[in-house]
Design an enzyme around this catalytic site. Structure first.
Site, mmCIF file in Angstrom:
data_model
loop_
_atom_site.group_PDB
_atom_site.id
_atom_site.type_symbol
_atom_site.label_atom_id
_atom_site.label_comp_id
_atom_site.label_asym_id
_atom_site.label_seq_id
_atom_site.Cartn_x
_atom_site.Cartn_y
_atom_site.Cartn_z
ATOM 1 N N HIS A 12 1.043 -1.338 0.132
ATOM 2 C CA HIS A 12 -0.197 -0.195 -0.088
ATOM 3 C C HIS A 12 0.711 1.367 -0.017
ATOM 4 C CE1 HIS A 12 -0.184 -0.293 4.829
ATOM 5 N NE2 HIS A 12 0.828 0.523 4.246
ATOM 6 N N HIS A 59 -1.917 5.577 9.105
ATOM 7 C CA HIS A 59 -0.624 5.873 9.425
ATOM 8 C C HIS A 59 -0.433 7.445 10.102
ATOM 9 C CE1 HIS A 59 -0.225 2.899 6.279
ATOM 10 N NE2 HIS A 59 1.036 2.756 6.391
ATOM 11 N N HIS A 193 9.956 -4.291 5.581
ATOM 12 C CA HIS A 193 10.609 -2.855 5.511
ATOM 13 C C HIS A 193 10.756 -2.556 6.958
ATOM 14 C CE1 HIS A 193 6.134 -2.207 5.315
ATOM 15 N NE2 HIS A 193 6.337 -0.667 5.424
#
Ligand code: DHB
Ligand code: FE
Length: 281
Positions: A12, A59, A193
């Site tokens: 995403h 986020h 990541h």
């Protein structure tokens, strides 16, 4: 009766949103990554789902660190995105289905999954990038949506195992809705990541592939991975992979793999695509 007709996983990251906005899909850097979505787009065009449940993490757009629910879901008829500072354009509003969402919320809570319900919800790149990856070429969004947010940002975090259990409850919730409806569930984020600290830039291709295989064939192994196990191998933000387990839990124990694709690096991540359908009917 509503029915979950399949599950998809996808990265995403905002860089994908910018690549799409700037029409860079055929640039050498992006070409192989975007090619990985063609079979998924074709399948979606054939099966024409009515609604997509997007499992993503916010986020910092809708939930900032002062208020972070572990599991939250949209209960609105419309969701919008907003500028997050990455340059991703504002998109046409996404349709919701408040009566369906409230049914799902009630069923989940009755099953012991204590959801936070949101009648207002801004959706960030975790939601908008997957929507654009699946359906950007169409004149309007062809599906209604249910944003399903999992906290993968502010510790303490929930686990792969818990996400899998929540996915199972989600399937029961969806499939007890009386209206005929084809529902697809999309798990977003990952794969490995880490965006900060000494290990920033870490990508572990081997672990990513191991997780993708386990999510398909051996979800119990993925459930046995602690958050520390995942973050040691996949990086602190690699923990986003737990959201794929909500998708996996919402499918049958055995699944058909219609498509599988992996590409690294994209920005700072390994990017995996799965298209799964139920094999036990
Ligand atoms: C990146 C990855 C993410 O998961 C995210 O939310 C933002 C950026 C990246 O690797 O660029
Ligand atoms: Fe992310």
């Amino acid at each position: 009766m509503a029915k979950i007709i399949g599950g998809i996983t996808t990265s995403h990251i905002p860089a994908i949103g910018n690549a799409m906005a700037n029409k860079q899909e055929n640039d050498p850097y992006w070409q192989r990554f975007f090619a990985g979505y063609e079979p998924v787009k074709q399948w979606l065009a054939e099966v024409k789902p009515d609604l997509a449940i997007i499992v993503y993490n916010d986020h910092g757009l809708n939930f900032f660190l002062n208020q972070v629910p572990t599991f939250a879901m949209g209960c609105a008829d419309e969701y919008r995105n907003a500028d997050e500072g990455w340059g991703i354009p504002e998109m046409p509003p996404f349709k919701g289905d408040a009566p369906f969402s409230w049914h799902v919320a009630e069923s989940l809570i009755n099953q012991g999954v204590d959801m936070c319900t949101c009648q207002e919800m801004l959706v960030d790149h975790g939601f908008t990038v997957p929507m654009a990856l699946m359906w950007r070429d169409l004149p309007e969004w062809p599906v209604k949506t249910l944003p399903f947010a999992v906290n993968t940002v502010q510790h303490p975090l929930t686990s792969a195992k818990r996400c899998y259990e929540v996915g199972k409850a989600l399937r029961t919730a969806v499939e007890s809705y009386p209206e005929d409806m084809k529902v697809v569930i999309i798990g977003t984020g990952g794969l490995s990541h880490q965006l900060q600290g000494e290990r920033s830039g870490l990508i572990d291709v081997e672990y990513d592939i191991q997780c993708m295989d386990a999510i398909v064939n051996n979800p119990e192994w993925m459930c046995s991975q602690s958050n520390t196990d995942i973050m040691e191998k996949a990086g602190t933000e690699g923990i986003e992979v737990i959201m794929w387990m909500v998708m996996r839990g919402a499918l049958s124990d055995k699944v058909n793999v219609l498509h599988k694709h992996y590409h690294a690096p994209i920005s700072n991540t390994g990017a995996g695509v799965l298209l799964l359908t139920n094999s036990e009917e």
